[in-house]
Design a protein around this motif. Structure first.
Motif, PDB file in Angstrom:
ATOM      1  N   LEU A 288       0.880  -1.156   0.000  1.00 36.34           N
ATOM      2  CA  LEU A 288       0.000   0.000   0.000  1.00 36.34           C
ATOM      3  C   LEU A 288       0.921   1.209   0.000  1.00 36.34           C
ATOM      4  O   LEU A 288       1.794   1.325   0.864  1.00 36.34           O
ATOM      5  CB  LEU A 288      -0.902   0.002   1.233  1.00 36.34           C
ATOM      6  CG  LEU A 288      -1.783  -1.233   1.412  1.00 36.34           C
ATOM      7  CD1 LEU A 288      -2.611  -1.106   2.681  1.00 36.34           C
ATOM      8  CD2 LEU A 288      -2.674  -1.469   0.207  1.00 36.34           C
ATOM      9  N   VAL A 289       0.736   2.083  -0.972  1.00 37.78           N
ATOM     10  CA  VAL A 289       1.645   3.203  -1.181  1.00 37.78           C
ATOM     11  C   VAL A 289       0.872   4.510  -1.092  1.00 37.78           C
ATOM     12  O   VAL A 289      -0.084   4.715  -1.842  1.00 37.78           O
ATOM     13  CB  VAL A 289       2.307   3.124  -2.583  1.00 37.78           C
ATOM     14  CG1 VAL A 289       3.254   4.279  -2.804  1.00 37.78           C
ATOM     15  CG2 VAL A 289       2.984   1.777  -2.799  1.00 37.78           C
ATOM     16  N   GLN A 290       1.276   5.372  -0.183  1.00 42.05           N
ATOM     17  CA  GLN A 290       0.755   6.734  -0.183  1.00 42.05           C
ATOM     18  C   GLN A 290       1.725   7.554  -1.011  1.00 42.05           C
ATOM     19  O   GLN A 290       2.916   7.651  -0.679  1.00 42.05           O
ATOM     20  CB  GLN A 290       0.633   7.297   1.225  1.00 42.05           C
ATOM     21  CG  GLN A 290       0.006   8.673   1.245  1.00 42.05           C
ATOM     22  CD  GLN A 290      -0.122   9.245   2.651  1.00 42.05           C
ATOM     23  OE1 GLN A 290       0.505   8.775   3.595  1.00 42.05           O
ATOM     24  NE2 GLN A 290      -0.934  10.281   2.789  1.00 42.05           N
ATOM     25  N   ALA A 291       1.239   8.108  -2.107  1.00 41.66           N
ATOM     26  CA  ALA A 291       2.098   8.840  -3.043  1.00 41.66           C
ATOM     27  C   ALA A 291       1.793  10.326  -2.991  1.00 41.66           C
ATOM     28  O   ALA A 291       0.667  10.741  -2.714  1.00 41.66           O
ATOM     29  CB  ALA A 291       1.895   8.312  -4.462  1.00 41.66           C
ATOM     30  N   GLU A 292       2.821  11.107  -3.289  1.00 40.26           N
ATOM     31  CA  GLU A 292       2.649  12.550  -3.414  1.00 40.26           C
ATOM     32  C   GLU A 292       2.049  12.821  -4.786  1.00 40.26           C
ATOM     33  O   GLU A 292       2.619  12.417  -5.808  1.00 40.26           O
ATOM     34  CB  GLU A 292       4.008  13.235  -3.267  1.00 40.26           C
ATOM     35  CG  GLU A 292       3.944  14.740  -3.311  1.00 40.26           C
ATOM     36  CD  GLU A 292       5.294  15.352  -3.040  1.00 40.26           C
ATOM     37  OE1 GLU A 292       5.671  15.466  -1.863  1.00 40.26           O
ATOM     38  OE2 GLU A 292       5.979  15.688  -4.034  1.00 40.26           O
ATOM     39  N   GLY A 293       0.889  13.478  -4.808  1.00 41.26           N
ATOM     40  CA  GLY A 293       0.195  13.725  -6.062  1.00 41.26           C
ATOM     41  C   GLY A 293      -0.746  12.581  -6.399  1.00 41.26           C
ATOM     42  O   GLY A 293      -0.845  11.598  -5.671  1.00 41.26           O
ATOM     43  N   VAL A 294      -1.432  12.725  -7.517  1.00 44.64           N
ATOM     44  CA  VAL A 294      -2.387  11.707  -7.964  1.00 44.64           C
ATOM     45  C   VAL A 294      -1.943  11.212  -9.343  1.00 44.64           C
ATOM     46  O   VAL A 294      -2.053  11.955 -10.328  1.00 44.64           O
ATOM     47  CB  VAL A 294      -3.825  12.273  -8.029  1.00 44.64           C
ATOM     48  CG1 VAL A 294      -4.805  11.188  -8.467  1.00 44.64           C
ATOM     49  CG2 VAL A 294      -4.224  12.861  -6.676  1.00 44.64           C
ATOM     50  N   PRO A 295      -1.424   9.984  -9.422  1.00 45.56           N
ATOM     51  CA  PRO A 295      -0.938   9.474 -10.707  1.00 45.56           C
ATOM     52  C   PRO A 295      -2.051   9.406 -11.753  1.00 45.56           C
ATOM     53  O   PRO A 295      -3.173   8.996 -11.445  1.00 45.56           O
ATOM     54  CB  PRO A 295      -0.433   8.068 -10.372  1.00 45.56           C
ATOM     55  CG  PRO A 295      -0.241   8.050  -8.897  1.00 45.56           C
ATOM     56  CD  PRO A 295      -1.223   9.033  -8.339  1.00 45.56           C
ATOM     57  N   ASP A 296      -1.725   9.813 -12.959  1.00 44.41           N
ATOM     58  CA  ASP A 296      -2.673   9.692 -14.061  1.00 44.41           C
ATOM     59  C   ASP A 296      -2.498   8.314 -14.701  1.00 44.41           C
ATOM     60  O   ASP A 296      -1.640   7.528 -14.317  1.00 44.41           O
ATOM     61  CB  ASP A 296      -2.477  10.821 -15.075  1.00 44.41           C
ATOM     62  CG  ASP A 296      -1.046  10.899 -15.601  1.00 44.41           C
ATOM     63  OD1 ASP A 296      -0.259   9.941 -15.420  1.00 44.41           O
ATOM     64  OD2 ASP A 296      -0.700  11.932 -16.202  1.00 44.41           O
ATOM     65  N   GLU A 297      -3.326   8.035 -15.693  1.00 41.14           N
ATOM     66  CA  GLU A 297      -3.291   6.714 -16.333  1.00 41.14           C
ATOM     67  C   GLU A 297      -1.941   6.456 -17.008  1.00 41.14           C
ATOM     68  O   GLU A 297      -1.465   5.323 -17.026  1.00 41.14           O
ATOM     69  CB  GLU A 297      -4.442   6.583 -17.342  1.00 41.14           C
ATOM     70  CG  GLU A 297      -4.710   5.170 -17.797  1.00 41.14           C
ATOM     71  CD  GLU A 297      -4.936   4.157 -16.661  1.00 41.14           C
ATOM     72  OE1 GLU A 297      -4.408   3.029 -16.771  1.00 41.14           O
ATOM     73  OE2 GLU A 297      -5.622   4.458 -15.676  1.00 41.14           O
ATOM     74  N   ALA A 298      -1.292   7.498 -17.527  1.00 40.61           N
ATOM     75  CA  ALA A 298       0.020   7.327 -18.184  1.00 40.61           C
ATOM     76  C   ALA A 298       1.064   6.848 -17.167  1.00 40.61           C
ATOM     77  O   ALA A 298       1.875   5.968 -17.476  1.00 40.61           O
ATOM     78  CB  ALA A 298       0.460   8.630 -18.831  1.00 40.61           C
TER      79      ALA A 298
END
Length: 181
Positions: free
Chosen positions: A73-83
């Motif tokens: 489970l990864v909390q990432a900075e920002g919201v990854p898009d489909e690309a």
């Protein structure tokens, strides 16, 4: 009969029994003789660590040739898009070579997740998101390097599953023993 322990390693604990004088160690949580970690989990990562007294099982869990899936489970900075998600699914070029393709999906923040101590730094202007990411190799800090390579650095990393073993129902700093054949 061999032993397998599932341990929910808290943030800041090092994956060894010998003390380094700076960090808590496995010895602070587990008083079971002759078990050793099957793999590692970075000091700044949390979650599932398997320990066993069976050298063959330890090898099978850690050897990259067996490609045992590990889910984070990864909390990432920002919201990854489909690309960005597609890049992770296809494999990411790192300094030590191309990764194997990962299974990845955006998820809602896990509802039963324990708070991290210390908490992840909050920045009002930068949103965060959660990913469920499964890899089948185990390079040094691989998940962190993969998310950074696609532009979404990891803020919090929790290993949730290794093969069929899961962290489900296991609070941080606690362990349970599993029956083995």
């Amino acid at each position: 009969m061999s032993r397998i322990l599932l341990f929910n390693k808290p943030y800041g604990v090092i994956c060894q029994f010998s003390r380094d004088g700076m960090h808590p160690t496995l010895a602070d949580y587990i008083a079971v003789p002759e078990v050793y970690p099957a793999g590692r989990l970075d000091t700044d990562s949390e979650g599932l660590l398997l320990l066993t007294d069976d050298g063959k099982l330890q090898h099978r869990i850690t050897d990259p040739r067996h490609k045992l899936p590990k889910t984070y489970l990864v909390q990432a900075e920002g919201v990854p898009d489909e690309a960005a998600l597609l890049k992770l699914r296809q494999g990411v070029q790192l300094k030590d070579g191309m990764t194997l393709p990962a299974e990845v999906r955006l998820i809602s923040e896990p509802v039963d997740l324990w708070p991290r101590t210390p908490p992840v730094r909050f920045r009002k202007e930068i949103p965060t998101s959660w990913l469920e990411l499964t890899i089948r190799e185990g390079r040094n800090r691989q998940v962190r390097r993969m998310t950074a390579a696609v532009g979404f650095p990891t803020l919090r990393l929790i290993r949730w599953r290794i093969g069929d073993w899961s962290l489900e129902g296991l609070p941080p700093g606690k362990w349970r023993s599993l029956p083995t054949a």
